[in-house]
Motif scaffolding. Sequence first.
Motif, PDB file in Angstrom:
ATOM      1  N   ALA A 202       0.824  -1.210   0.000  1.00 17.38           N
ATOM      2  CA  ALA A 202       0.000   0.000   0.000  1.00 17.38           C
ATOM      3  C   ALA A 202       0.857   1.258   0.000  1.00 17.38           C
ATOM      4  O   ALA A 202       0.605   2.204  -0.765  1.00 17.38           O
ATOM      5  N   ARG A 205       2.586   1.738  -3.350  1.00 18.51           N
ATOM      6  CA  ARG A 205       1.631   2.243  -4.343  1.00 18.51           C
ATOM      7  C   ARG A 205       1.403   3.742  -4.142  1.00 18.51           C
ATOM      8  O   ARG A 205       1.382   4.520  -5.107  1.00 18.51           O
ATOM      9  N   GLU A 223      -3.815   7.999 -10.716  1.00 20.86           N
ATOM     10  CA  GLU A 223      -4.233   8.820  -9.585  1.00 20.86           C
ATOM     11  C   GLU A 223      -3.353  10.049  -9.368  1.00 20.86           C
ATOM     12  O   GLU A 223      -3.688  10.925  -8.556  1.00 20.86           O
ATOM     13  N   TRP A 258      -7.420   3.736   0.198  1.00 17.99           N
ATOM     14  CA  TRP A 258      -7.690   3.256  -1.155  1.00 17.99           C
ATOM     15  C   TRP A 258      -6.563   2.328  -1.602  1.00 17.99           C
ATOM     16  O   TRP A 258      -6.819   1.235  -2.142  1.00 17.99           O
ATOM     17  N   ALA A 259      -5.321   2.749  -1.393  1.00 16.33           N
ATOM     18  CA  ALA A 259      -4.169   1.954  -1.836  1.00 16.33           C
ATOM     19  C   ALA A 259      -4.110   0.613  -1.126  1.00 16.33           C
ATOM     20  O   ALA A 259      -3.659  -0.382  -1.693  1.00 16.33           O
ATOM     21  N   THR A 263      -8.296  -0.792  -4.325  1.00 18.47           N
ATOM     22  CA  THR A 263      -7.806  -0.587  -5.692  1.00 18.47           C
ATOM     23  C   THR A 263      -8.576  -1.392  -6.728  1.00 18.47           C
ATOM     24  O   THR A 263      -8.563  -1.057  -7.913  1.00 18.47           O
ATOM     25  N   ASP A 264      -9.236  -2.444  -6.286  1.00  9.41           N
ATOM     26  CA  ASP A 264      -9.987  -3.278  -7.241  1.00  9.41           C
ATOM     27  C   ASP A 264     -11.440  -2.838  -7.406  1.00  9.41           C
ATOM     28  O   ASP A 264     -12.173  -3.403  -8.214  1.00  9.41           O
TER      29      ASP A 264
END
Length: 277
Positions: A202, A205, A223, A258-259, A263-264
Amino acid sequence: MPAPDAISCEQLTRLLGTPKSPTLLDVRREAVRANDPRQLPGARVLAEHELAPDPLAALARDLAGPVVVVCAEGHRLSQGTAAWLRHEGVQAEYLLGGQAAWAASGLPLVDPGKITARDGRGRSLWVTRSRPKIDRIACSWLIRRFIDPRAVFLFVAPGEVQGVAERFCAMPYDIEDVFWSHRGDLCTFDVLLSEFGLSTPALDRLATIVRGADTARPDLAPECAGLLAASLGLSRMYSDDLAQLEAGMALYDAFYRWARDATDEAHNWPTKAGKAK
């Protein structure tokens, strides 16, 4: 069955890096800590003389929110400290298996020796340029969430950063020719992750998004443009840098979650359920 006043490594991992993260107290004996000085991310060390009723009562008055106490293997030091804190009215648990279980699970541990400036209360001191935009807010978020929740940040004129760092014994960051700064294509955020051993899927990312937004490389991740837009918007909403940092904490909390967790997930409208038959 786990004790009701205990928390597992898996449970604690889900809380770390979020606004709901508990205060972590490292109560390992000094000899044990000398053998392995690494700590759980954001942990605060209590010296052996602080593990007595009177010091713990004084500490309890300064603690806000839940606490997790960590010793070497989750035995008497952490359980006894947590029990005393509960006696003082603090919501306190101990980490099952202690730091040994955390390390055995391959979870990140940070080297406190990387922090070279602290005030009299043990808080790390950092100084950077005023009017932060992206990397400086991202770094401050990372420090507060994973390195030192009590960290102090000083925002000053660009030409005064080094002088203020020397005068107030603070660590300069995100300026040229200092340790905590850009290295090649990497941002200061990347450097903090590497030096403190905080690489996780995470955070890695998120680092890519920060790097792309901060160095005009929006192609690194879809993003990046969104983070740039939100960061520039915040910089125009706030004239006070510390107020902007507080707002930025919520922004990076959202990007981190979110990370880590989302993310999916995608959204579209109208959904199939909403389409007319």
